[in-house]
Design an enzyme around this catalytic site. Sequence first.
Site, short mmCIF file in Angstrom:
data_model
loop_
_atom_site.label_atom_id
_atom_site.label_comp_id
_atom_site.label_asym_id
_atom_site.label_seq_id
_atom_site.Cartn_x
_atom_site.Cartn_y
_atom_site.Cartn_z
N HIS A 156 45.34 43.26 20.54
CA HIS A 156 46.12 42.20 21.19
C HIS A 156 46.36 42.50 22.67
CE1 HIS A 156 47.17 41.02 17.01
NE2 HIS A 156 47.33 42.33 16.83
N SER A 277 37.32 38.82 50.44
CA SER A 277 37.90 37.49 50.58
C SER A 277 37.80 37.06 52.03
CB SER A 277 39.36 37.55 50.14
OG SER A 277 40.09 36.51 50.75
N LYS A 283 41.22 42.44 49.95
CA LYS A 283 40.59 42.16 48.66
C LYS A 283 39.22 42.78 48.47
CE LYS A 283 42.33 38.71 46.34
NZ LYS A 283 42.19 38.62 44.96
N GLU A 290 32.57 38.92 37.03
CA GLU A 290 33.08 37.57 36.77
C GLU A 290 31.94 36.57 36.57
OE1 GLU A 290 35.78 36.65 39.96
OE2 GLU A 290 37.18 38.22 39.37
#
Length: 462
Positions: A156, A277, A283, A290
């Site tokens: 979980h 970024s 970043k 992804e």
Amino acid sequence: MAQLWGGRFTGSINELAWTFNASITFDQRFLEVDVRGSKAHATMLAKQGIISEEEKDAIICGLDAILSDVRDGKLEITDKYEDIHSFLEANLIDRIGDAGKKVHTGRSRNDQVALDMRLYCRGEVENTANLLEELLKCLSSIMKDNLETYMPGFTHLQKAQPVTLAHHLGAYFEMFKRDLLRMKDIYKRMNYCPLGAGALAGTTYPLDRDYVAELLDFEGPTLNSMDSVSDRDYLIEYMSALSTIMMHLSRLSEEIIIWNSNEYRFVEIDDAYSTGSSIMPQKKNPDIAELVRGKTGRVYGDLMSLLTTMKGIPLAYNKDMQEDKEAAFDAMDTVRNCLTLFTDMLATLKFNKDNMEKSATKGFTNATDAADYLVNKGMPFRDAHSVIGRLVLACIDKGCAIDDLSLSELKEFSELFDEDIFDAISLKTCVEKRLTVGAPSPDVMKKVIEANDEFLSSFSFK
Ligand code: ARG
């Protein structure tokens, strides 16, 4: 427009209908396999006395010359032709004249395209298997280096019990091993030659289908001509296996994205596989992971598209089946890129072992072991579970771990606690004592890794 079928028509085709119908923009990747198939077909036609040896030689030379001219950029594949089959035949006739007009004897584009797809797919399946082997080797080498790199195991997404990085990645080794075995299995089942099925009902020429199958390295010919031209099961199996590979890659990508987050800091993705970024200078984003996760949906979509295309098609060939190509090619290209990039990213991933271990010591990952300790001292498991539950609650209140309590504090929960509790619930003991087959103890994992090595070194695709 240069089509193979003008004779029966008096009018000419609508321009948009021509473009809509044509497949040359995407089936030109069949150039090599189509040439290979036609050469085998011509060789068989000559052996059977259907064309002469000279005609066969002219066909083979002509096809080879077209192939090398296209490769050298001397001949362009244009949308003047409907498909790659028409392009090759028209160019062959231009070059060698009448002999070129005989290459299509006893053949239809239906069995021709069925053959091309199988030949192309066969190469791709083998390539996918090679890429999976590379990924498995990469996983295995990380596992070998991390037999004692402790980390929390989760259920979980909550810390559950301690494991090791070797054990965690070992789960993915099993997944990709199954994927690899699926490639072998799919290859075996698809390796039958449809050429000779004609349009749908075979042909009256005395073709030797066994011979063509042998020339093209197939196990043998397919056994029903209607099925031969309209079967795309092997593609569906392959795309389904590709979807499963993507699902596995996506799960591991998801883990890497989480592990790479500021909150976890379990891993650092190499600069080569990260991007920044445009506005936030701090970043460093895990874009490759992804995108692999994102492209999974796309491959599932390709599979769904083909399944849906096939479900309403009566026997035998129908033009709907031309739709197999873009979906299948997209799935193959996507998985090829994903597997290649993912393996490279994994090979350069830095694991922050200290953070992993620190994380494993928090979150009561040793609570089960504390309960098991009481069981070993004679308490029934359900009672032990309840005692440790209360103990955990008290620790949460105090903001500490179980092992931060003193023995006298522990004894307030059960008299059975003794000095040996601290060793029994240390991270090292929690992992080392898990000795059942498939468990994370380094001793067990070493044997698994040996078996994996043996699997990889003895694996043969065919
Ligand atoms: N481009 C077609 C395909 O991909 C080739 C077969 C054409 N056959 C036909 N009967 N029109 O399916």
